[in-house]
Design a protein around this motif. Structure first.
Motif: not given
Length: 440
Positions: A161-165
């Motif tokens: 999730g952090h990577f996508i954000w």
């Protein structure tokens, strides 16, 4: 990857700027050295910009820092802090990670950049079911890694999730975003979808098995249905990213009956949650669940087993029902603009920054264990690359010790006046939030 390509650099904000192609960026070029020297001396006005993605109206994108090595009498350029991902993947200034802490979290094979600019990511539980394996319960919790102090061999669902954000720059805010396109759930779904097209997991493109929120009238509902059919027929696990439904009381009741409902789940299968999976979520994401019950937006990042199709007799008819068992739930609290925050105090500062039309980045920890990142980074302060911001929200002995270490580190790197902080533990703290550093 190789060292990276030298793309043209544009210098603006000086009486005479200019664009310098790669061959002109040489210490032997007197004009280049002079321009870099002038830009370094006029940080408030000058903009040094990498043109790896072409020219852009926003002169804050892909800005570069001019540094000088006195012992070698040489100027050199580097990407602004937390902005390496803005560059082309083959650019010399590109970086997968925004900071050193994130880069050191994983083994080198967990995230790789492919020649076409896509990413290959290793998750704890892959997206392909092994043939003959009927045991649906994974041996590891894919939602969040335990705090072992070891280099992680995979990226958790929270890390994904952090990577996508970060790749989609959802954790970045600029005042013009309000004017361009409102950030709502469908904007978020579109942004996630686009980014997922450049991510490969288990030798598959993530978008092939990704479900995001959809509207009745849009195409995403049909896209979700197509992806569910693909995953069902090919026995592929799925990733679901969407807000928890707004009615937390009703949502909790549904979870007790073994079903998880998300926001605008058009085209989704029924998401079945076992008590064990939800208890693991409560242990790892209790603060996020608490924020949900208080009316805050919370994003869920799920992984499911391959969907299955069954028929149920309803009103004398055999009705097809598609279900998917959830094997991992990661939660991320976000503001109305989908900026991730770790506490209500951070949410207060985020709201005030937006009200005052400031530009900032919310650094993301991924699966890092060390609490070394600032809570926010201002990117619009005159004459400064960035200004770290800290929200001190606890008053325990352990927290005060970490606060002292952070304070010492910031003072050493930025000077006592070069960073901003707020002690949210004081009485009437919200009424005495220090003013933010002046912007350009």
């Amino acid at each position: 990857m190789a060292k990276g390509i030298m793309y043209s650099v544009q210098i603006t904000g000086l009486p005479q700027g200019g664009t310098f192609p790669a061959p002109a960026q040489s210490d032997h070029n007197r004009e280049w050295r002079t321009k870099l020297k002038d830009a370094r001396a006029n940080k408030a006005e000058a903009r040094v910009i990498c043109l790896c993605r072409g020219q852009h109206e926003d002169l804050t994108l892909r800005r570069l820092v001019v540094s000088y090595l006195r012992e070698h009498d040489r100027f050199y350029l580097s990407a602004w802090q937390h902005t390496g991902g803005q560059h082309r993947h083959d650019c010399r200034f590109y970086s997968v990670w925004a900071d050193e802490a994130s880069a050191k979290t994983y083994a080198s094979s967990v995230v790789t950049v492919n020649a076409d600019g896509t990413f290959s990511i290793t998750l704890p539980v892959g997206l392909s079911r092994q043939s003959g394996n009927n045991n649906s319960a994974p041996d590891v919790n894919p939602a969040r890694h335990p705090r072992t102090g070891k280099t992680k061999p995979s990226m958790s669902l929270l890390g994904l999730g952090h990577f996508i954000w970060q790749q989609a720059e959802i954790n970045t805010w600029k005042p013009q975003y309000v004017k361009n396109r409102p950030r709502n759930a469908l904007w978020l779904a579109s942004r996630i979808n686009t980014t997922a097209q450049s991510i490969r997991v288990s030798r598959m493109t993530l978008s092939d098995v990704l479900l995001v929120s959809a509207a009745n009238e849009g195409a995403q509902k049909q896209v979700n249905q197509q992806r569910v059919r693909f995953a069902t027929e090919n026995k592929k696990r799925m990733v679901v990213i969407a807000l928890l439904k707004a009615d937390a009381a009703e949502g909790y009741t549904e979870i007790q009956t073994g079903r998880l409902r998300l926001s605008s789940p058009l085209g989704f299968p029924n998401l079945c949650v076992s008590p064990n999976v939800f208890r693991a979520c409560e242990r790892s994401f209790g603060a996020e669940l608490s924020a949900w019950t208080k009316g805050q937006k919370v994003v869920a990042i799920l992984e499911t087993e391959p969907p299955t199709l069954r028929f149920e007799r309803i009103n004398g008819r055999n009705v097809p029902i598609t279900e998917a068992e959830v094997i991992g739930i990661a939660l991320m609290r976000v503001t109305p603009r989908f900026i991730p925050v770790d506490s209500g105090y951070e949410a207060i500062i985020e709201a005030r920054l937006c009200e005052q039309e400031r530009c900032f980045i919310k650094p993301l920890r991924f699966d890092a264990e060390e609490d070394t990142l600032p809570d926010f980074v201002l990117t619009d302060v005159e004459g400064k690359e960035s200004v770290p911001m800290e929200v001190f929200g606890m008053n325990t002995d352990e927290y005060r010790a970490r606060r002292a270490v952070k304070t010492e580190g910031y003072n050493k790197e930025y000077g006592n006046e070069g960073w901003w902080s707020w002690d949210a533990t004081l009485n009437n703290a919200e009424e005495s939030i220090p003013p933010f550093p002046a912007q350009n």
